[in-house]
Enzyme design. Structure first.
Site, mmCIF file in Angstrom:
data_model
loop_
_atom_site.group_PDB
_atom_site.id
_atom_site.type_symbol
_atom_site.label_atom_id
_atom_site.label_comp_id
_atom_site.label_asym_id
_atom_site.label_seq_id
_atom_site.Cartn_x
_atom_site.Cartn_y
_atom_site.Cartn_z
ATOM 1 N N VAL A 113 -7.144 10.272 -6.876
ATOM 2 C CA VAL A 113 -6.276 10.770 -5.808
ATOM 3 C C VAL A 113 -7.054 10.669 -4.507
ATOM 4 O O VAL A 113 -8.232 11.033 -4.445
ATOM 5 C CB VAL A 113 -5.857 12.234 -6.090
ATOM 6 C CG1 VAL A 113 -5.108 12.809 -4.892
ATOM 7 C CG2 VAL A 113 -5.001 12.306 -7.349
ATOM 8 N N GLY A 114 -6.389 10.177 -3.477
ATOM 9 C CA GLY A 114 -7.035 10.060 -2.171
ATOM 10 C C GLY A 114 -6.701 11.237 -1.275
ATOM 11 O O GLY A 114 -6.309 12.312 -1.735
ATOM 12 N N ASP A 115 -6.846 11.001 0.010
ATOM 13 C CA ASP A 115 -6.622 12.073 0.995
ATOM 14 C C ASP A 115 -5.144 12.357 1.242
ATOM 15 O O ASP A 115 -4.773 13.467 1.635
ATOM 16 C CB ASP A 115 -7.271 11.679 2.322
ATOM 17 C CG ASP A 115 -6.678 10.390 2.895
ATOM 18 O OD1 ASP A 115 -6.455 9.426 2.110
ATOM 19 O OD2 ASP A 115 -6.429 10.326 4.115
ATOM 20 N N THR B 162 1.467 7.004 0.175
ATOM 21 C CA THR B 162 0.609 5.842 -0.105
ATOM 22 C C THR B 162 0.583 5.523 -1.597
ATOM 23 O O THR B 162 0.877 6.385 -2.427
ATOM 24 C CB THR B 162 -0.841 6.120 0.369
ATOM 25 O OG1 THR B 162 -1.617 4.920 0.296
ATOM 26 C CG2 THR B 162 -1.511 7.180 -0.493
ATOM 27 N N GLY C 128 -6.713 5.068 5.838
ATOM 28 C CA GLY C 128 -8.035 4.495 5.611
ATOM 29 C C GLY C 128 -8.582 4.954 4.267
ATOM 30 O O GLY C 128 -7.825 5.333 3.375
ATOM 31 N N SER D 236 0.798 -1.227 0.000
ATOM 32 C CA SER D 236 0.000 0.000 0.000
ATOM 33 C C SER D 236 0.831 1.278 0.000
ATOM 34 O O SER D 236 0.263 2.372 0.038
ATOM 35 C CB SER D 236 -0.933 0.017 1.205
ATOM 36 O OG SER D 236 -0.181 -0.040 2.388
ATOM 37 N N GLY E 298 -9.619 7.202 1.744
ATOM 38 C CA GLY E 298 -9.390 8.625 1.548
ATOM 39 C C GLY E 298 -10.650 9.404 1.244
ATOM 40 O O GLY E 298 -10.809 10.555 1.674
#
Ligand code: GLY
Length: 336
Positions: A213-215, A202, A236, A81, A238
């Site tokens: 795109v996540g957080d 990440t 977690g 990850s 995002g």
């Protein structure tokens, strides 16, 4: 008086905050400070990262410590990850997100959707230190990295390639969100001067839509540092953090007087109360926090697996067993 080992165990039991879908239960305890420099990082893989950060802080800057601590996780080929060995997107490309923050000058750098670069945290730092910008994405981020002398690296391992091929044969079934396919290293640091620092890295959601795109690279979502108050980081899903500026929210809770553990828990509860679709245990979000006075803590939702974090100072004291085995939420959780 408690000795240091007992203290760390207290700190970790403070993190064992139970969340039920109807009545979030708060079991919060204010932790006492460790010596400085002090580092806190998400998940069991945060332990070796914090080990390296403490070692580097002894001879370098806190930014070097955060960056090189996170290198450990990014370079771990077994970690699916973060960094090399990360699960690719649905097109089979590993896309990485990272950011870094410096408390004293409230500066930040970030990269999102970057491919073929082993240490996105280093590119984020270069964005912060070498450009007038905060965030670079995709091919532009990669070309910037190369222009800074960072070489391109193949990030898709044979093992992940094989799993991706299987995933395609398996009707593109959405992977279970669990410890193996969805987590992030967020690391927070506090130095002897009381200055705060942070980084986050990440490979994001396994088999995500290319470009997702996540957080993690979003300042205020996956990471936030306010040098007057404290720092927070997230791991977690995002999507369930970035809609709420999650790490900023945790820091604001600390500004209002909450200790780090309470602040993380209050942020989770606030997010759950604002999300019309999900019960608290379906959010899959976890936070760590570190206050300016050296208190630290974490809390998250329970979805059948364990959130844990590592904390250590230069004395080397920590308890990995307790850190990695204390679940947040009821044993066995209610994974759906
Ligand atoms: N928290 C990492 C991600 O959602 O990409």
């Amino acid at each position: 008086m408690i000795d240091r080992r007992e203290f760390i165990e207290l700190a970790t039991s403070a993190s064992a905050v139970a969340c039920s879908s109807t009545q979030p239960k708060r079991v919060a305890r204010t932790t006492q400070p460790l010596a400085k420099p002090l580092f806190v990082a998400t998940w069991p893989f945060g332990k070796p990262a914090c080990d390296r950060a403490v070692e580097v802080a002894g001879r370098g800057s806190m930014l070097d410590a955060i960056e090189q601590g996170i290198w450990v996780t990014e370079a771990d080929i077994k970690n699916a990850s973060v960094g090399i060995g990360g699960i690719p997107n649905s097109a089979g490309d590993v896309e990485l997100d990272a950011c870094i923050m410096s408390g004293p000058d409230h500066n930040a750098g970030s990269v999102a959707g970057i491919q073929d670069i082993l240490h996105p945290i280093s590119v984020a730092r270069k964005v912060m230190e070498e450009t007038i910008h905060v965030m670079l994405v995709g091919e532009g981020a990669k070309q910037f990295a190369i222009s800074q002398g960072i070489p391109a690296t193949q990030l898709l391992t044979d093992q992940q390639k094989q799993k991706w091929i299987e995933w395609q044969k398996n009707n593109h079934k959405r992977p279970e969100v669990d410890e193996d396919n969805h987590d992030t290293i967020a690391m927070l640091g506090l130095d002897e001067q009381g200055d705060l620092w942070g980084g986050c890295s990440t490979s994001g959601w396994g088999y995500k839509i290319p470009g997702r795109v996540g957080d993690s690279p979003i300042i205020g979502s996956g990471l936030y540092v306010d040098n007057a108050v404290g720092a927070a980081g997230a791991t977690g899903v995002g999507e369930n953090v970035m809609r709420f500026c999650g790490s900023f929210l945790v820091v604001e809770m600390m500004r209002g007087g909450a200790n780090p553990t309470d602040a993380c828990q209050m942020a989770v509860e606030r997010i759950a109360s604002m999300d019309p679709k999900r019960g608290i245990n379906d959010l899959d979000i976890n936070f760590i926090a570190l206050s300016k006075n050296g208190e630290f803590g974490g809390a998250g939702t329970s979805n059948g697996f364990k959130f844990s974090f590592a904390a250590r100072d230069e004395s080397g004291v920590r308890d990995g067993r307790a850190l990695s085995e204390k679940p947040i939420g009821p044993e066995g959780g209610n994974r759906k």
